[in-house]
Design an enzyme around this catalytic site. Structure first.
Site, PDB file in Angstrom:
ATOM      1  N   HIS A 191     110.629  22.814 -34.262  1.00  0.00           N
ATOM      2  CA  HIS A 191     109.272  22.577 -33.738  1.00  0.00           C
ATOM      3  C   HIS A 191     108.517  21.674 -34.718  1.00  0.00           C
ATOM      4  O   HIS A 191     108.713  21.779 -35.932  1.00  0.00           O
ATOM      5  CB  HIS A 191     108.558  23.920 -33.582  1.00  0.00           C
ATOM      6  N   GLU A 211     108.208  17.356 -27.150  1.00  0.00           N
ATOM      7  CA  GLU A 211     106.852  17.773 -27.484  1.00  0.00           C
ATOM      8  C   GLU A 211     106.158  16.684 -28.311  1.00  0.00           C
ATOM      9  O   GLU A 211     106.277  16.673 -29.536  1.00  0.00           O
ATOM     10  CB  GLU A 211     106.892  19.063 -28.307  1.00  0.00           C
TER      11      GLU A 211
END
Ligand code: PGA
Length: 222
Positions: free
Chosen positions: A96, A145
């Site tokens: 992430h 993302e």
């Protein structure tokens, strides 16, 4: 109907008690749909209690973690090896952007984590900020993302996200691609209607069970 993932990423939020309450608020209200995988990723402290609540309630929810160790079992103080999560979690987020930025995770480390996850039968969901970030082999789920969209309230456009997802699918044969970044109940369908997008990774809008339920239910009419 395509197979889709809806993944709740709570980040560093919720006590164990709050985590159980969320599961028991949402669990009874989501439908068993074979093509929809709803995954909750609580903090590590809450994972086993969340798993227990899901099992006791027979809820159609998978359980994930937000990170794992790049190493196996052994002398690695403070790390959680995948092998010891085997059977407890179905999925792990990896790479992430908050981990790349705040914990100096690089592509090599993410590759080690992927190997550890795969060896423990845990599905790695590798997050990338764009189409040029390398994805290790053995990965079947990628989450696109873009950094500007995370927690900002300004998502990417569904069309651009679809374009990136299409490129990723051309580069990595057979992968599923999710979109993450300011996904909300009112925009989730626009993303999932795109041909190359197979799911969403949801941060802020996953914290309140009512909002997240709305988001899951929005996908039933796809
Ligand atoms: P957000 O976070 O939904 O709050 O933008 C997404 C993520 O970081 O996975």
């Amino acid at each position: 109907m395509k197979d889709i993932w809806i993944i709740a990423n709570w980040k560093s939020n919720k006590t164990i008690q709050e985590s159980i309450e969320w599961v028991d608020a949402l669990g009874p209200k989501i439908e068993h749909r074979p093509n929809i995988k709803v995954v909750v990723c609580p903090t590590l402290a809450a994972v086993s209690e969340v798993r227990k609540a899901v099992q006791v309630g027979h809820y159609p929810l998978l359980v994930g973690v937000q990170n794992i160790s790049p190493f196996g079992v052994g002398a690695y103080t403070g790390e959680q090896p995948a092998e010891l999560l085997k059977g407890l979690v179905d999925v792990t987020l990896l790479g992430h952007s908050e981990r790349r930025q705040n914990f100096q995770e690089d592509d090599e480390m993410i590759e080690s984590k992927v190997s550890q996850a795969v060896a423990a039968d845990i599905t790695p969901v590798v997050c990338v900020p764009g189409k040029d970030t390398p994805v290790p082999s053995g990965v079947s789920v990628i989450a696109y993302e873009p950094i500007f969209a995370i927690g900002s309230g300004t998502p990417d456009t569904p069309e651009n996200a679809n374009e990136v997802a299409t490129v990723l699918k051309e580069k990595y044969d057979g992968v599923q691609v999710l979109y993450g970044g300011s996904v909300k109940p009112d925009n989730v369908k626009a993303f999932l209607s795109q041909e190359s997008i197979d799911g969403v990774l949801v941060g802020g809008a996953s914290l309140d069970p009512e909002t997240f339920l709305e988001l899951v239910q929005a996908t039933y009419s796809l």
